[in-house]
Design a protein around this motif. Structure first.
Motif, mmCIF file in Angstrom:
data_model
loop_
_atom_site.group_PDB
_atom_site.id
_atom_site.type_symbol
_atom_site.label_atom_id
_atom_site.label_comp_id
_atom_site.label_asym_id
_atom_site.label_seq_id
_atom_site.Cartn_x
_atom_site.Cartn_y
_atom_site.Cartn_z
ATOM 1 N N GLY A 1 0.837 -1.181 0.000
ATOM 2 C CA GLY A 1 0.000 0.000 0.000
ATOM 3 C C GLY A 1 0.876 1.235 0.000
ATOM 4 O O GLY A 1 2.084 1.168 0.259
ATOM 5 N N PHE A 2 0.279 2.356 -0.336
ATOM 6 C CA PHE A 2 1.012 3.620 -0.364
ATOM 7 C C PHE A 2 0.464 4.558 0.707
ATOM 8 O O PHE A 2 -0.742 4.567 0.976
ATOM 9 N N PHE B 1 -2.780 6.882 -4.569
ATOM 10 C CA PHE B 1 -2.115 5.781 -5.252
ATOM 11 C C PHE B 1 -2.334 4.434 -4.551
ATOM 12 O O PHE B 1 -1.731 3.445 -4.936
ATOM 13 N N ASP B 2 -3.208 4.424 -3.538
ATOM 14 C CA ASP B 2 -3.336 3.247 -2.690
ATOM 15 C C ASP B 2 -4.572 2.432 -3.044
ATOM 16 O O ASP B 2 -5.692 2.944 -3.046
ATOM 17 N N SER C 1 6.433 4.265 1.364
ATOM 18 C CA SER C 1 6.405 5.722 1.447
ATOM 19 C C SER C 1 6.219 6.322 0.062
ATOM 20 O O SER C 1 6.749 5.821 -0.936
ATOM 21 N N SER C 2 5.480 7.409 0.002
ATOM 22 C CA SER C 2 5.314 8.112 -1.270
ATOM 23 C C SER C 2 6.605 8.784 -1.720
ATOM 24 O O SER C 2 6.685 9.296 -2.829
ATOM 25 N N ILE D 1 9.352 0.916 -9.624
ATOM 26 C CA ILE D 1 9.682 1.093 -8.207
ATOM 27 C C ILE D 1 8.743 0.293 -7.311
ATOM 28 O O ILE D 1 9.206 -0.544 -6.525
ATOM 29 N N PRO D 2 7.413 0.487 -7.388
ATOM 30 C CA PRO D 2 6.562 -0.370 -6.548
ATOM 31 C C PRO D 2 6.617 -1.840 -6.940
ATOM 32 O O PRO D 2 6.438 -2.717 -6.085
ATOM 33 N N THR D 3 6.868 -2.144 -8.211
ATOM 34 C CA THR D 3 7.003 -3.546 -8.613
ATOM 35 C C THR D 3 8.200 -4.173 -7.926
ATOM 36 O O THR D 3 8.144 -5.318 -7.436
#
Length: 640
Positions: free
Chosen positions: A293-294, A299-300, A322-323, A346-348
């Motif tokens: 989660g963000f 973005f979450d 963190s954002s 990045i999130p991947t």
């Protein structure tokens, strides 16, 4: 999942040193931390890094047949290997292992190059047949697994899972290909079969390459499969929904075979949720699910992932990111080996990092949007096609061309008022318009950014030629089918599969994509396009099929995507880095860019006058590539 490498003397049988093959093989050690080995014989060196998933005790590679005449290094999974094992045993072949790797070795002996038609899975492999003095390379139909190769000046052929295998060879020249720069600043990645280096190539998806020692001419890669969009099935919508669930269930079942802990990504989107729901129906124990989660609610999606996890009582783990999680720029530049600008890497990377703490294999929902018409851009393109179909191209160019030039680029305005791109697209033919919509930087933006020297070195080349080439092979007049086909050949392979492969392999995690099963893809291509986009709703058949299994608000909410707050980063915590990196010596000396344009982009973005986040991020990742790969050389003669 593994990493493979090798060197082959195309003209003779020179001796390659163990030190050399070990060096290039270890460049991708992260792909296979469990075991590693090499094989050497005159004129050949093979290397393998193993991530053990099936037959942990006896699946070591390089693997040879009992006679020692046919050997292989293999990356991927063959999901129908059990059926093939039974078939090959009936033909008289004997197996020493329970691995899918040995299946390919015997399949080659039984069926030769046609063996690839029998394989169902994700794969990239190199197979050596000593009796035939033949090296055979193959890549899976959907391009899930990578294969890079190059011919060296001394006549050697070098290959590997990642480009860093090639660059680790002292004979490989790292001259940058200007045409690859054009493709990168158009799409955000370098399109197959090109690489950022002019002497390197990617083996295209669904292609093989056969090298026979002593042949004077360099062979070309040959296709062995393509998807055919007939859109002519007479099945009813209700029956198609039932069959879709059955086919996805079969695909998921095959991908749940593993001798190691297995789970799934659960983003809260439709595709991953359907995969998890299917896994839960097939498993006697709780499914292991992972999501991130963000801390920025824009973005979450974690609340939707939690709904699915609770409904199916999965063993769910979630971490909040963190954002301001932008510290991976240099890591990504090293992982991807060439410029790559999809910020969702990045999130991947983070979700793969988290998943690997708990499982070795994870199923994902990748590929659903491409096959089922899920992207918003598909619906927009069909709307534009309705206009293009009513007015001849010459009239549209005269009407919409000037509007596209004069209308302001209103980044700040509501989406309904941001019509510049639409006007530009309406003045184009269908293929050019879709390329335009998929371009991160449009032609006029690249022209302003590129130096005169780089523009001369392109010799008139335009990245649109990639789309023209594939469109000519598509053999469909259906507007949706055409752009789905183009996405299969470009976006899905070059962006999505590249992103997931490198991010997962960075953590020695195997990711399997049941929605990319080639039999499922072939069947979906027979369905009418209005099954996929219906009443303005993307993935209509898919969502209706899974209404009994998933919450309605999850199925029909707006698509969010795996995004990061780029614009805010570049105006805030990355502001100083952007200026120092993009206006520094490295970017000036490479000679590719117009310094005045870069300064303008930075100033306008920082002031809030314009949103240049995409261009600045692409430049930042290109600079990171140059810095991480200090040996990369600009083709200086072409820029004089």
């Amino acid at each position: 999942m593994c990493g493979i490498s090798g060197i082959f003397d195309t003209q003779g049988t020179r001796a390659y040193s163990r030190e050399l093959i070990v060096r290039i093989n270890d460049a991708q050690a992260h792909r296979g931390p469990d075991e590693h080995d090499v094989h050497l014989e005159p004129g050949l060196a093979l290397g393998h890094r193993r991530l053990s998933v099936i037959d942990l005790a006896a699946g070591q590679q390089p693997l040879f047949n009992q006679a020692g005449t046919v050997g292989i290094v293999f990356n991927g999974e063959i999901y129908n290997y059990r059926d093939l094992t039974d078939e090959l045993k009936a033909l008289g072949y004997h197996f020493r292992t329970r691995s899918d790797t040995e299946v390919i070795v015997h399949a080659w002996s039984a069926w030769g190059e046609a063996c690839v038609h029998r394989l169902r899975g994700m794969f990239a492999f190199a197979l050596w047949d000593r009796d035939r003095q033949t090296l055979f390379l193959a890549r899976d139909r959907m391009g899930v697994k990578p294969m890079h190769y190059a011919w060296l000046p001394d006549g050697s052929f070098v290959f590997g899972s990642e480009l860093k295998v090639l660059t680790a060879h002292p004979g490989f020249a790292r001259d940058i290909d200007p045409l690859a720069v054009e493709e990168y600043f158009t799409f955000g990645y370098v399109q197959d079969p090109r690489c950022i280096y002019r002497h390197a190539h990617k083996l295209p998806a669904a292609h093989t390459l056969t090298l026979k020692r002593g042949e004077k001419n360099r062979p070309s890669a040959r296709p062995y499969w393509d998807v055919s969009f007939t859109n002519n099935s007479v099945i009813t919508l209700q029956d198609a929904q039932a069959e879709l669930r059955e086919r996805i269930t079969e695909s998921v079942r095959l991908r749940m075979i593993a001798d190691v802990p297995l789970g799934a990504f659960l983003s809260g989107g439709v595709d991953s949720s359907a995969v998890v729901a299917t896994m839960a129906g097939l498993s006697s124990t709780p499914v292991q699910t992972c999501s991130i989660g963000f801390d920025d609610p824009r973005f979450d999606e974690s609340s939707y992932a939690k709904q699915v996890a609770e409904r199916y009582r999965t063993n769910h783990r979630m971490e909040i990111v963190s954002s301001d999680d932008f510290d991976l720029i240099d890591t990504l530049a090293w992982l991807y080996d060439e410029p790559y600008a999809d910020s969702s890497a990045i999130p991947t990377y983070r979700v793969c990092q988290m998943a690997r703490k708990h499982v070795t294999v994870a199923l994902s929902g990748d590929g659903g949007d491409e096959s089922l018409g899920g992207y918003r851009r598909y619906r927009m393109h069909l709307g534009e096609e309705a206009v293009r179909g009513r007015l001849p191209l010459a009239l549209r160019r005269g009407m919409f061309g000037p509007l596209g030039r004069w209308y302001p680029k209103a980044d700040w305005a509501p989406r309904s008022l941001r019509a510049k791109t639409t006007f530009q697209a309406l003045a184009m033919d269908s293929v050019q318009a879709y390329c335009h919509s998929m371009s991160l930087l449009r032609g006029d933006q690249r022209q302003a950014l590129f130096s005169p020297g780089l523009q001369r070195s392109l010799g008139g080349y335009h990245a649109l030629e990639v789309f023209r080439h594939h469109a000519a092979q598509a053999q469909t007049d259906d507007p949706l089918a055409l752009i789905q086909y183009l996405d299969y050949k470009t976006w899905l392979i070059g962006d999505i599969n590249t992103k997931v492969d490198r991010a997962s392999m960075a953590h020695s995690l195997e990711v399997r994509e049941p929605l990319m099963d080639h039999l499922l893809v072939e069947w979906l291509a027979t369905l009418p396009s209005d099954f996929k986009i219906r009443g303005g709703q993307g993935k209509a058949i898919f969502k209706q099929a899974y209404e009994p299994l998933l919450p309605h608000d999850l199925l029909y909410r707006p698509k969010m995507g795996f995004s990061v707050p780029l614009a805010a980063w570049l105006r805030g915590p990355l502001k100083d880095r952007v200026r120092s990196s993009l206006q520094g010596e490295r970017m000036r000396d490479c000679g590719y860019f117009n310094p005045a344009t870069i300064s303008r982009l930075i100033d306008e973005h920082n002031s809030g006058m314009r949103d240049h986040a995409t261009a600045l991020w692409m430049l930042l990742m290109f600079e990171a590539f140059l810095r991480v790969n200090e040996g990369a050389l600009v083709a200086a003669a072409a820029l004089d």
